[in-house]
Design a protein around this motif. Sequence first.
Motif, PDB file in Angstrom:
ATOM      1  N   ASN A   1     -81.202  36.714  11.532  1.00  0.00           N
ATOM      2  CA  ASN A   1     -81.629  37.958  10.893  1.00  0.00           C
ATOM      3  C   ASN A   1     -82.043  38.930  11.999  1.00  0.00           C
ATOM      4  O   ASN A   1     -82.784  38.554  12.913  1.00  0.00           O
ATOM      5  CB  ASN A   1     -82.790  37.683   9.937  1.00  0.00           C
ATOM      6  CG  ASN A   1     -83.233  38.912   9.182  1.00  0.00           C
ATOM      7  OD1 ASN A   1     -83.679  39.886   9.775  1.00  0.00           O
ATOM      8  ND2 ASN A   1     -83.128  38.881   7.862  1.00  0.00           N
TER       9      ASN A   1
ATOM     10  N   PHE B   1     -84.101  41.382  12.133  1.00  0.00           N
ATOM     11  CA  PHE B   1     -85.350  42.126  11.983  1.00  0.00           C
ATOM     12  C   PHE B   1     -86.433  41.706  12.978  1.00  0.00           C
ATOM     13  O   PHE B   1     -86.878  42.500  13.807  1.00  0.00           O
ATOM     14  CB  PHE B   1     -85.882  41.968  10.556  1.00  0.00           C
ATOM     15  CG  PHE B   1     -87.174  42.709  10.308  1.00  0.00           C
ATOM     16  CD1 PHE B   1     -87.158  44.075  10.055  1.00  0.00           C
ATOM     17  CD2 PHE B   1     -88.388  42.059  10.346  1.00  0.00           C
ATOM     18  CE1 PHE B   1     -88.340  44.774   9.841  1.00  0.00           C
ATOM     19  CE2 PHE B   1     -89.579  42.740  10.139  1.00  0.00           C
ATOM     20  CZ  PHE B   1     -89.556  44.104   9.886  1.00  0.00           C
TER      21      PHE B   1
ATOM     22  N   CYS C   1     -77.648  38.292   8.945  1.00  0.00           N
ATOM     23  CA  CYS C   1     -78.222  39.210   7.957  1.00  0.00           C
ATOM     24  C   CYS C   1     -78.617  40.528   8.618  1.00  0.00           C
ATOM     25  O   CYS C   1     -79.402  40.547   9.578  1.00  0.00           O
ATOM     26  CB  CYS C   1     -79.449  38.573   7.294  1.00  0.00           C
ATOM     27  SG  CYS C   1     -80.212  39.616   6.027  1.00  0.00           S
TER      28      CYS C   1
ATOM     29  N   ASP D   1     -80.862  43.479   8.232  1.00  0.00           N
ATOM     30  CA  ASP D   1     -82.115  43.659   7.492  1.00  0.00           C
ATOM     31  C   ASP D   1     -82.305  45.124   7.102  1.00  0.00           C
ATOM     32  O   ASP D   1     -81.347  45.896   7.020  1.00  0.00           O
ATOM     33  CB  ASP D   1     -83.286  43.115   8.324  1.00  0.00           C
ATOM     34  CG  ASP D   1     -84.430  42.617   7.463  1.00  0.00           C
ATOM     35  OD1 ASP D   1     -85.264  43.442   7.057  1.00  0.00           O
ATOM     36  OD2 ASP D   1     -84.504  41.402   7.192  1.00  0.00           O
TER      37      ASP D   1
ATOM     38  N   TRP E   1     -80.216  42.908   3.403  1.00  0.00           N
ATOM     39  CA  TRP E   1     -81.597  42.962   2.893  1.00  0.00           C
ATOM     40  C   TRP E   1     -81.672  43.879   1.674  1.00  0.00           C
ATOM     41  O   TRP E   1     -81.078  44.964   1.654  1.00  0.00           O
ATOM     42  CB  TRP E   1     -82.502  43.486   4.001  1.00  0.00           C
ATOM     43  CG  TRP E   1     -83.962  43.629   3.683  1.00  0.00           C
ATOM     44  CD1 TRP E   1     -84.949  42.720   3.944  1.00  0.00           C
ATOM     45  CD2 TRP E   1     -84.624  44.766   3.107  1.00  0.00           C
ATOM     46  NE1 TRP E   1     -86.175  43.217   3.561  1.00  0.00           N
ATOM     47  CE2 TRP E   1     -86.012  44.469   3.041  1.00  0.00           C
ATOM     48  CE3 TRP E   1     -84.178  45.997   2.627  1.00  0.00           C
ATOM     49  CZ2 TRP E   1     -86.948  45.362   2.530  1.00  0.00           C
ATOM     50  CZ3 TRP E   1     -85.112  46.893   2.103  1.00  0.00           C
ATOM     51  CH2 TRP E   1     -86.485  46.573   2.060  1.00  0.00           C
TER      52      TRP E   1
ATOM     53  N   LYS F   1     -81.288  38.764   1.458  1.00  0.00           N
ATOM     54  CA  LYS F   1     -82.715  38.592   1.698  1.00  0.00           C
ATOM     55  C   LYS F   1     -83.444  39.510   0.728  1.00  0.00           C
ATOM     56  O   LYS F   1     -83.385  40.739   0.850  1.00  0.00           O
ATOM     57  CB  LYS F   1     -83.090  38.946   3.134  1.00  0.00           C
ATOM     58  CG  LYS F   1     -84.592  38.861   3.395  1.00  0.00           C
ATOM     59  CD  LYS F   1     -84.956  39.245   4.820  1.00  0.00           C
ATOM     60  CE  LYS F   1     -86.473  39.224   5.005  1.00  0.00           C
ATOM     61  NZ  LYS F   1     -86.864  39.590   6.384  1.00  0.00           N
TER      62      LYS F   1
ATOM     63  N   ASP G   1     -86.777  40.966  -0.612  1.00  0.00           N
ATOM     64  CA  ASP G   1     -88.131  41.156  -0.112  1.00  0.00           C
ATOM     65  C   ASP G   1     -89.027  41.718  -1.207  1.00  0.00           C
ATOM     66  O   ASP G   1     -88.553  42.188  -2.253  1.00  0.00           O
ATOM     67  CB  ASP G   1     -88.109  42.094   1.095  1.00  0.00           C
ATOM     68  CG  ASP G   1     -89.197  41.781   2.116  1.00  0.00           C
ATOM     69  OD1 ASP G   1     -90.189  41.117   1.753  1.00  0.00           O
ATOM     70  OD2 ASP G   1     -89.053  42.202   3.276  1.00  0.00           O
TER      71      ASP G   1
END
Length: 700
Positions: free
Chosen positions: A319, A321, A350, A352, A396, A461, A463
């Motif tokens: 990821n 991030f 991923c 983000d 994300w 993802k 969140d």
Amino acid sequence: MPFPNATLPSDDPNWSEHMTATAPPPAGTAIEWTRPGLHLRFDTGADERPVHLVHWATGPGAPSVAAPSPIVDLSAAGEHRARHNQSLLLWGAGLRLRYTGHEADGDELRVHQRDPELGLEVTSVFRAAGPGLQIRQTVRNGAEDELVLLAVSSALIAVPEGAHDLLWGESEWLAEGRWHQRPLTDLLPNVNPEFHHRRNRGNVARTSHGSFSSGEFLPTGVLLTEGGPSLAWQVEASAGWHWEASQHEGTVTVGVYGPTDLYHQFTQRLAPGEAFTTVPAGCCVADGGRDAAFAALSDYRRAIREVRPVDARLPLVYNDFMNTLMAGPSTEKELPLIEAAAEAGAEYYCVDAGWYGTGNWWTDAGDWHEAPGHFTGGLVAVFDAIRAKGMRPGIWLEPEAVGANAKAARELPEEAFFQRHGRRVFETGHYQLDFRHPAARAHLDEAVDRLVEEFGIAFFKLDYNVNAGVGTDVDCDGPGAGLLGHTRAFRDWLSDAQRRHPGVLFENCGSGAMRMDYHLLSVAHLQSTSDQQDFRRYAPIAAAAPASVLPEQAGNWAYPDASMSIEETAFAMTAGVMGRLYLSGFLGGLGPERFALVREAVALHKDWRERIARSHPVWPLGLPGWDDDVIALQLEAGTESLLAVWSRGAAAEVALPGLRGRHVRQAYPVDLPVWAIRADGDVPVLRVPEGPAARIFTVQ
């Protein structure tokens, strides 16, 4: 000290009709129910008492954890209460319940009761799941008048007073999973009720506040019994929850609840014929101490998960991030990260936050369209580069959030948002979508379906970064009920998305682990365990995570950086190996020696991930303290296990009596100095150098 035979006046002048609620019931019809690892016995009360659970053990010949106790309690508006304390025990409607029947169907036992005064009917459902029980209650209004519920227990279990320790976890952003263990007598002191001619009011409780289900306390607890079986439980709710241990008549009664009027502004009106079902409570009895209790919870969690074939592959995700792009993606930034992630061994990549709207990741949330000008050749070129390197693309989303500047904030109907007192709930620039409303669900269905079709997204993802408070008061009787309805609708939406896209993985993230509960984790693949950016402070989070979430779902970030020393790089990677390795960082700038440590950790994790997915957590040095110098986590997988030890202080020697007679060998890193292990008799003693430093060992 306990007073099991004491008869004490209550604070309630009408106490006599209620006092026998937890006394041994008169002989009635016994219900015996046995499943693998479970043996329960109930007494129906011979029409004089509610149904009582009188025996719960791991098998027919094993000791019982339970003292006689009703199996459910509930409160309704206008009902008499028999206690003066913070406990939710002993309300009139619950005490009047009487047995009307039961049936067993495979792994499910259903016990029926009725309150003849109010006409309400309760069905208690006990579902065997691994070594534990998933317990829920359905309350139906069988009368001709409206009924208003204020609280219904999901589970009630009493144990005899004695030598107990209570374990609970505290949490906050960047400091998740701080576990505590104290003798119950420290929390429920002996106030000498005989002297005062009153009953005990002692009660210790942990309660959620707002929409972060694990933002302050964890929805899990353990009651350890010296020399006897232990009891562990979890509340499976993303809305309000409450659990308590309350003194009553020589027992300690553990009550597990979803949202309540007292703590969460919950009210549920039931018209004649309508029904309400509580959130599930997961409960386990384990013969042994702390580690046995958490092992039972781990097997229970595996039993309630809805695992799809794509989940079972346990792929490794990179990821962009954490300590890397921090919501500032672009084609130029992504391409070198993609190349390095693939070389390190990542299987998914991923992108983000920050890829959508105008590029402001916070205020543009909710407009799930590519940010213009951010990606040379378009975002599709980034995902093509990911696939060209043999990885699958991820992205994300914050599905429940709509930023103040997003088009969705203006275009969606008012009823699609959380509201209180006629105004939208507004939290740090975000509005909260209400997934009970079809427009909210349709908005996200369109986004997910389009992203999968347009970009071939294989990983989302999901969140959740704001605490929206007690809930919404739209189309419900109280905001606590609104929050419960929304979270149930959100879980249904997530399950529906997976049915439409069975090859796509979904992560549950909540500003790190602020919404880490098995209401969602029973259907999600991965759980981010923190947003903590300091690799030194991630060690206690990663080590404690398996108390709350399965090791194979515990997404522990590993984010090596060129500024780290060789030892610090190994320290940072160790957290990832001991769960679900969640890779990040500017890997391409590490240099050959540090990058080799990353590849080695990835290879070790891949070699062990299937064994990690059937492992049980063990804490050889105890559950980690936030400031502990030496921290250890062992993942026991049958006859072999992985043991991680982190050093954050001065050099020390630590004995590992739990590994008596076993062979301990350093497995990571293979090219850094080996930590010395000597034997004290047959107990391994590990020489831990000054930190930060970490090692992973195999144990056989």
